[in-house]
Motif scaffolding. Structure first.
Motif, PDB file in Angstrom:
ATOM      1  N   THR A  69       0.846  -1.187   0.000  1.00 24.35           N
ATOM      2  CA  THR A  69       0.000   0.000   0.000  1.00 24.35           C
ATOM      3  C   THR A  69       0.883   1.240   0.000  1.00 24.35           C
ATOM      4  O   THR A  69       1.828   1.338   0.776  1.00 24.35           O
ATOM      5  CB  THR A  69      -0.904   0.021   1.248  1.00 24.35           C
ATOM      6  OG1 THR A  69      -1.729  -1.149   1.228  1.00 24.35           O
ATOM      7  CG2 THR A  69      -1.785   1.249   1.277  1.00 24.35           C
TER       8      THR A  69
ATOM      9  N   PRO B 272      -8.345   5.120  -4.278  1.00 27.40           N
ATOM     10  CA  PRO B 272      -7.382   4.032  -4.482  1.00 27.40           C
ATOM     11  C   PRO B 272      -7.323   3.564  -5.934  1.00 27.40           C
ATOM     12  O   PRO B 272      -8.338   3.547  -6.626  1.00 27.40           O
ATOM     13  CB  PRO B 272      -7.894   2.909  -3.580  1.00 27.40           C
ATOM     14  CG  PRO B 272      -9.190   3.334  -3.026  1.00 27.40           C
ATOM     15  CD  PRO B 272      -9.465   4.727  -3.458  1.00 27.40           C
TER      16      PRO B 272
ATOM     17  N   THR C 150      -1.292  -1.050  -4.303  1.00 25.97           N
ATOM     18  CA  THR C 150      -2.488  -0.232  -4.152  1.00 25.97           C
ATOM     19  C   THR C 150      -2.035   1.170  -3.771  1.00 25.97           C
ATOM     20  O   THR C 150      -1.438   1.370  -2.716  1.00 25.97           O
ATOM     21  CB  THR C 150      -3.430  -0.787  -3.065  1.00 25.97           C
ATOM     22  OG1 THR C 150      -3.797  -2.120  -3.419  1.00 25.97           O
ATOM     23  CG2 THR C 150      -4.675   0.076  -2.935  1.00 25.97           C
TER      24      THR C 150
ATOM     25  N   HIS D  68      -3.106   4.896  -2.817  1.00 25.66           N
ATOM     26  CA  HIS D  68      -4.201   5.722  -2.315  1.00 25.66           C
ATOM     27  C   HIS D  68      -3.797   7.168  -2.554  1.00 25.66           C
ATOM     28  O   HIS D  68      -2.832   7.651  -1.969  1.00 25.66           O
ATOM     29  CB  HIS D  68      -4.446   5.475  -0.822  1.00 25.66           C
ATOM     30  CG  HIS D  68      -5.053   4.148  -0.550  1.00 25.66           C
ATOM     31  ND1 HIS D  68      -6.407   3.953  -0.465  1.00 25.66           N
ATOM     32  CD2 HIS D  68      -4.493   2.929  -0.379  1.00 25.66           C
ATOM     33  CE1 HIS D  68      -6.662   2.672  -0.228  1.00 25.66           C
ATOM     34  NE2 HIS D  68      -5.516   2.035  -0.176  1.00 25.66           N
TER      35      HIS D  68
END
Length: 120
Positions: free
Chosen positions: A58, A80, A87, A89
């Protein structure tokens, strides 16, 4: 990174880390660009290599700059997105006003908690 550190940004990032209850060492900052001849130059290969070495899944990005590099021609949306198995964001930019604007800072904290799947 470019010799222009910001006390406001540092304060906001420290508040975010503390309010989200992230332990020291759990957060890393990895640039997507490097300074070359007094200009920041985007380097996707180096950026993705750093993410892989850090073992992250992330990535939080503040502001639209990286979005435009990863998704050229698309309209920026703070939400996202998947890219090369990560991923991302995309969050609003870190602005000086966040230091004094408690509501805006709390909204950003909630978005970071959501992105990191941390209960409030």
């Amino acid at each position: 990174m470019a010799g222009k550190s910001s006390g406001h940004r540092r304060t906001i990032l420290q508040k975010l880390r503390l309010k989200v209850n992230m332990p020291s060492g759990a957060v890393a900052f990895w640039p997507a660009a490097a300074l070359q001849s007094d200009q920041l130059v985007y380097d996707e290969t180096q950026f993705l290599r750093g993410l892989a070495q850090a073992g992250v899944s992330t990535v939080l990005c503040f502001g639209p700059e990286l979005f435009g590099r990863l998704f050229p021609g698309e309209v920026y949306a703070p939400s996202p997105r998947e890219y090369h198995g990560y991923t991302f964001h995309f969050l609003p930019p870190l602005r000086e006003s966040l230091v004094e604007d408690r509501d805006a800072l709390n909204a950003l904290i909630q978005r970071v908690r959501y992105a990191l799947r941390i209960e409030s």
